[in-house]
Write a protein that holds these residues in place. Structure first.
Motif, PDB file in Angstrom:
ATOM      1  N   TYR A  24       0.883  -1.213  -0.082  1.00  0.00           N
ATOM      2  CA  TYR A  24      -0.011   0.010   0.028  1.00  0.00           C
ATOM      3  C   TYR A  24       0.720   1.130   0.049  1.00  0.00           C
ATOM      4  CZ  TYR A  24       1.129   0.471   5.199  1.00  0.00           C
ATOM      5  OH  TYR A  24       1.719   0.640   6.139  1.00  0.00           O
ATOM      6  N   GLN A  25       0.307   2.356  -0.355  1.00  0.00           N
ATOM      7  CA  GLN A  25       1.209   3.537  -0.523  1.00  0.00           C
ATOM      8  C   GLN A  25       0.741   4.355   1.039  1.00  0.00           C
ATOM      9  OE1 GLN A  25      -0.405   5.148  -4.133  1.00  0.00           O
ATOM     10  NE2 GLN A  25       2.036   5.542  -4.519  1.00  0.00           N
ATOM     11  N   ASP A  26       1.954   4.666   1.889  1.00  0.00           N
ATOM     12  CA  ASP A  26       1.645   5.193   3.156  1.00  0.00           C
ATOM     13  C   ASP A  26       1.198   6.565   2.761  1.00  0.00           C
ATOM     14  OD1 ASP A  26       3.917   6.736   2.203  1.00  0.00           O
ATOM     15  OD2 ASP A  26       4.787   5.907   3.829  1.00  0.00           O
ATOM     16  N   HIS A  27       1.229   7.447   3.975  1.00  0.00           N
ATOM     17  CA  HIS A  27       0.558   8.664   3.809  1.00  0.00           C
ATOM     18  C   HIS A  27       1.305   9.880   3.104  1.00  0.00           C
ATOM     19  CE1 HIS A  27       3.213   9.194   7.174  1.00  0.00           C
ATOM     20  NE2 HIS A  27       3.154  10.577   7.029  1.00  0.00           N
ATOM     21  N   LEU A  28       2.503   9.366   2.665  1.00  0.00           N
ATOM     22  CA  LEU A  28       3.541  10.190   1.814  1.00  0.00           C
ATOM     23  C   LEU A  28       3.738   9.670   0.460  1.00  0.00           C
ATOM     24  CD1 LEU A  28       6.309  10.860   4.379  1.00  0.00           C
ATOM     25  CD2 LEU A  28       4.391  12.620   3.700  1.00  0.00           C
ATOM     26  N   GLY A  29       2.709   8.724   0.227  1.00  0.00           N
ATOM     27  CA  GLY A  29       2.746   8.120  -1.019  1.00  0.00           C
ATOM     28  C   GLY A  29       3.915   7.080  -1.391  1.00  0.00           C
ATOM     29  N   PHE A  30       4.608   6.639  -0.317  1.00  0.00           N
ATOM     30  CA  PHE A  30       5.500   5.578  -0.538  1.00  0.00           C
ATOM     31  C   PHE A  30       5.086   4.008  -0.220  1.00  0.00           C
ATOM     32  CE2 PHE A  30       7.971   9.264   0.650  1.00  0.00           C
ATOM     33  CZ  PHE A  30       8.720   9.466  -0.571  1.00  0.00           C
ATOM     34  N   TRP A  31       5.616   3.153  -1.088  1.00  0.00           N
ATOM     35  CA  TRP A  31       5.035   1.744  -1.193  1.00  0.00           C
ATOM     36  C   TRP A  31       5.777   1.193   0.294  1.00  0.00           C
ATOM     37  CZ3 TRP A  31       1.009   0.309  -3.606  1.00  0.00           C
ATOM     38  CH2 TRP A  31       0.604   0.810  -4.751  1.00  0.00           C
ATOM     39  N   LEU A  38       9.018  -0.242   4.684  1.00  0.00           N
ATOM     40  CA  LEU A  38       9.133   0.586   3.502  1.00  0.00           C
ATOM     41  C   LEU A  38       9.747  -0.312   2.432  1.00  0.00           C
ATOM     42  CD1 LEU A  38       9.227   3.494   2.097  1.00  0.00           C
ATOM     43  CD2 LEU A  38      11.700   3.677   3.060  1.00  0.00           C
ATOM     44  N   ILE A  39       9.215  -0.478   1.386  1.00  0.00           N
ATOM     45  CA  ILE A  39       9.696  -1.166   0.138  1.00  0.00           C
ATOM     46  C   ILE A  39       9.852  -0.586  -0.821  1.00  0.00           C
ATOM     47  CG2 ILE A  39       8.860  -3.449   1.143  1.00  0.00           C
ATOM     48  CD1 ILE A  39       6.635  -3.130  -0.824  1.00  0.00           C
ATOM     49  N   ASP A  40       9.599   0.956  -1.022  1.00  0.00           N
ATOM     50  CA  ASP A  40       9.695   1.795  -1.970  1.00  0.00           C
ATOM     51  C   ASP A  40      10.880   2.348  -2.330  1.00  0.00           C
ATOM     52  OD1 ASP A  40       9.591   4.348  -3.691  1.00  0.00           O
ATOM     53  OD2 ASP A  40       7.212   4.188  -3.235  1.00  0.00           O
ATOM     54  N   ASP A  41      11.500   1.805  -3.493  1.00  0.00           N
ATOM     55  CA  ASP A  41      12.989   2.076  -3.741  1.00  0.00           C
ATOM     56  C   ASP A  41      13.272   3.385  -4.076  1.00  0.00           C
ATOM     57  OD1 ASP A  41      15.572   1.081  -4.804  1.00  0.00           O
ATOM     58  OD2 ASP A  41      15.216   1.476  -6.876  1.00  0.00           O
ATOM     59  N   ARG A  42      12.319   4.305  -4.056  1.00  0.00           N
ATOM     60  CA  ARG A  42      12.639   5.639  -4.208  1.00  0.00           C
ATOM     61  C   ARG A  42      13.214   6.263  -3.114  1.00  0.00           C
ATOM     62  NH1 ARG A  42       7.086   8.107  -5.809  1.00  0.00           N
ATOM     63  NH2 ARG A  42       6.458   6.283  -4.145  1.00  0.00           N
ATOM     64  N   LYS A  43      12.938   5.636  -1.859  1.00  0.00           N
ATOM     65  CA  LYS A  43      13.311   6.060  -0.670  1.00  0.00           C
ATOM     66  C   LYS A  43      14.477   5.072  -0.037  1.00  0.00           C
ATOM     67  CE  LYS A  43      12.162   9.098   1.901  1.00  0.00           C
ATOM     68  NZ  LYS A  43      12.631  10.400   2.039  1.00  0.00           N
ATOM     69  N   GLY A  44      14.971   4.146  -0.964  1.00  0.00           N
ATOM     70  CA  GLY A  44      15.891   3.035  -0.481  1.00  0.00           C
ATOM     71  C   GLY A  44      15.295   2.031   0.298  1.00  0.00           C
ATOM     72  N   GLY A  45      14.052   1.791   0.181  1.00  0.00           N
ATOM     73  CA  GLY A  45      13.317   0.719   0.694  1.00  0.00           C
ATOM     74  C   GLY A  45      13.764  -0.411   0.056  1.00  0.00           C
ATOM     75  N   ARG A  46      13.698  -1.641   0.951  1.00  0.00           N
ATOM     76  CA  ARG A  46      13.831  -3.070   0.121  1.00  0.00           C
ATOM     77  C   ARG A  46      13.504  -3.988   1.281  1.00  0.00           C
ATOM     78  NH1 ARG A  46      19.810  -3.046  -1.606  1.00  0.00           N
ATOM     79  NH2 ARG A  46      19.340  -5.161  -1.983  1.00  0.00           N
TER      80      ARG A  46
END
Length: 145
Positions: A24-31, A38-46
């Motif tokens: 899901y996308q959190d309140h900031l739009g990150f996956w 956090l799994i969103d690569d835009r923020k280093g998530g993995r």
């Protein structure tokens, strides 16, 4: 940290972060997934390799559970088991269960006909022809491709 203390922390984090079993996308739009992971690569998530292997093992177990519902499955050798597990993994339960002609041939242990039926599909002609050919060669021969 004791197990009781860890459980207390888990409870509070779930209360504040929520628990979501799909991305899901959190309140900031990150996956994100799970409890604020956090799994969103835009923020280093993995996820780590270990976590990926744990997920894969869980998935393999789930697919094996469904495959075990077929009477013929327990008689397959390791290579044929791997081949059908690969196919089931890619197609999912619904897609895999559409291969009725292949199942009929597997009931008879007619692996050549089973493989021919698998090759005569959209999966083998359009979706992933190379993968399908490898998997059907394994099914047909019972040997590594």
């Amino acid at each position: 940290m004791t197990s009781a203390e860890r459980e207390n922390v888990r409870h509070q984090l779930i209360l504040h972060e929520g628990l979501k079993l799909s991305a899901y996308q959190d309140h900031l739009g990150f996956w994100t997934i799970g409890v604020g992971r956090l799994i969103d690569d835009r923020k280093g998530g993995r996820i780590s390799r270990l976590e990926a292997m744990l997920l894969l093992d869980n998935d393999i177990n789930s697919h094996l559970h469904d495959l075990a519902t077929f009477q013929w499955f327990s008689s397959l050798n390791a290579v044929r088991t791997k081949a059908l597990l690969d196919m089931h993994f890619q197609l999912g339960v619904g897609g895999f269960r559409g291969f009725r002609e292949m199942f009929s041939a597997l009931d008879r242990r007619d692996y050549a006909t089973a493989a021919a039926a698998g090759r005569d599909s959209k999966w083998a002609h359009e979706d992933t022809p190379e993968r399908a050919q490898t998997v059907m060669r394994q099914l047909e021969t019972g040997a590594e491709a």
